[in-house]
Design an enzyme around this catalytic site. Sequence first.
Site, PDB file in Angstrom:
ATOM      1  CB  CYS A   1      41.367  37.050  42.032  1.00  0.00           C
ATOM      2  SG  CYS A   1      40.278  38.658  42.424  1.00  0.00           S
TER       3      CYS A   1
ATOM      4  CB  ILE B   1      32.275  39.851  43.342  1.00  0.00           C
ATOM      5  CG1 ILE B   1      31.349  40.574  41.940  1.00  0.00           C
ATOM      6  CG2 ILE B   1      30.824  39.972  44.234  1.00  0.00           C
ATOM      7  CD1 ILE B   1      30.268  39.796  41.545  1.00  0.00           C
TER       8      ILE B   1
ATOM      9  CG  HIS C   1      40.372  48.213  46.122  1.00  0.00           C
ATOM     10  ND1 HIS C   1      39.272  48.022  44.798  1.00  0.00           N
ATOM     11  CD2 HIS C   1      39.957  47.905  47.043  1.00  0.00           C
ATOM     12  CE1 HIS C   1      38.721  46.736  45.036  1.00  0.00           C
ATOM     13  NE2 HIS C   1      39.149  46.849  46.520  1.00  0.00           N
TER      14      HIS C   1
ATOM     15  N   GLY D   1      32.007  44.799  48.842  1.00  0.00           N
ATOM     16  CA  GLY D   1      31.200  44.562  47.203  1.00  0.00           C
ATOM     17  C   GLY D   1      31.268  44.462  46.276  1.00  0.00           C
TER      18      GLY D   1
ATOM     19  NE  ARG E   1      38.444  42.650  48.893  1.00  0.00           N
ATOM     20  CZ  ARG E   1      39.308  41.087  49.656  1.00  0.00           C
ATOM     21  NH1 ARG E   1      39.150  40.051  48.915  1.00  0.00           N
ATOM     22  NH2 ARG E   1      40.617  41.354  48.728  1.00  0.00           N
ATOM     23  N   GLY E   2      34.875  37.718  51.851  1.00  0.00           N
ATOM     24  CA  GLY E   2      35.757  37.105  50.914  1.00  0.00           C
ATOM     25  C   GLY E   2      36.921  36.995  49.921  1.00  0.00           C
ATOM     26  N   GLY E   3      37.385  35.829  49.431  1.00  0.00           N
ATOM     27  CA  GLY E   3      38.321  36.289  48.270  1.00  0.00           C
ATOM     28  C   GLY E   3      40.214  36.566  48.727  1.00  0.00           C
TER      29      GLY E   3
END
Length: 235
Positions: free
Chosen positions: A194, A164, A95, A176, A88-90
């Site tokens: 992030c 996101i 989590h 997501g 995923r991006g970022g």
Amino acid sequence: MVKFRHQIIPLASESVAYPPVDCLKSDDLVNYQQAVARMEQRIGEISANDAADLIWLLQHPPLYTAGTSANSNDLLTPERFPVFATGRGGQYTYHGPGQRIAYIMLDLKRRTPDVRLFVALLEEVLIRTLSAFDVIGERREDRVGVWVRRPDKGGDVEDKIAAIGIRVRKWVTFHGLSLNVNPDLEHFDGIVACGVKGHGITSLHDLGKMVSMEDVDDVLLRKFTAVFGSKINPV
């Protein structure tokens, strides 16, 4: 200076018949690698028109993920929790239990094939969900995610409450969003979340909103329907 990101977002029109979306909810904590494998399988089925779009609501055991832009210097305590590289991006994210994750698998060819619009719509879902609990969530031009002002901590202090991170393959989205309901906020100390320094992390409970995960799920799905215009089918 706070940099707002003002956008005019074309929400779903009642005159357009958008495809329904299946909704799967996992009650037990889900292993991260198994979740990724399941997403990969589902998006392949969606791409082949063999399955409906899907929202998957879940929680993970404590872990860190590294997005495609992750800087290794932002992983402050690599021994603390398992670390997973992800497509995923970022950058780095945490989590864990108490955080609502929604993996969203949509074929944008059935909608509007615009990735920036898709991200903006996810932000809108989060902002509307927070508003239902009397929390003002805001976008920022220079920071991803959804932010809340913390005047109780100081005039310019802001905390991140939702993140996101998406990936798109053949116009089918996966990964997501994550919304902090009641995670252990100390677990974020092992990363520069992030890649953003100088700001903190918060949750609904940290803000005094003692809502349950079920309360959040109910609102989140209703706001998704309002923003994306799709009927939700529990599976």
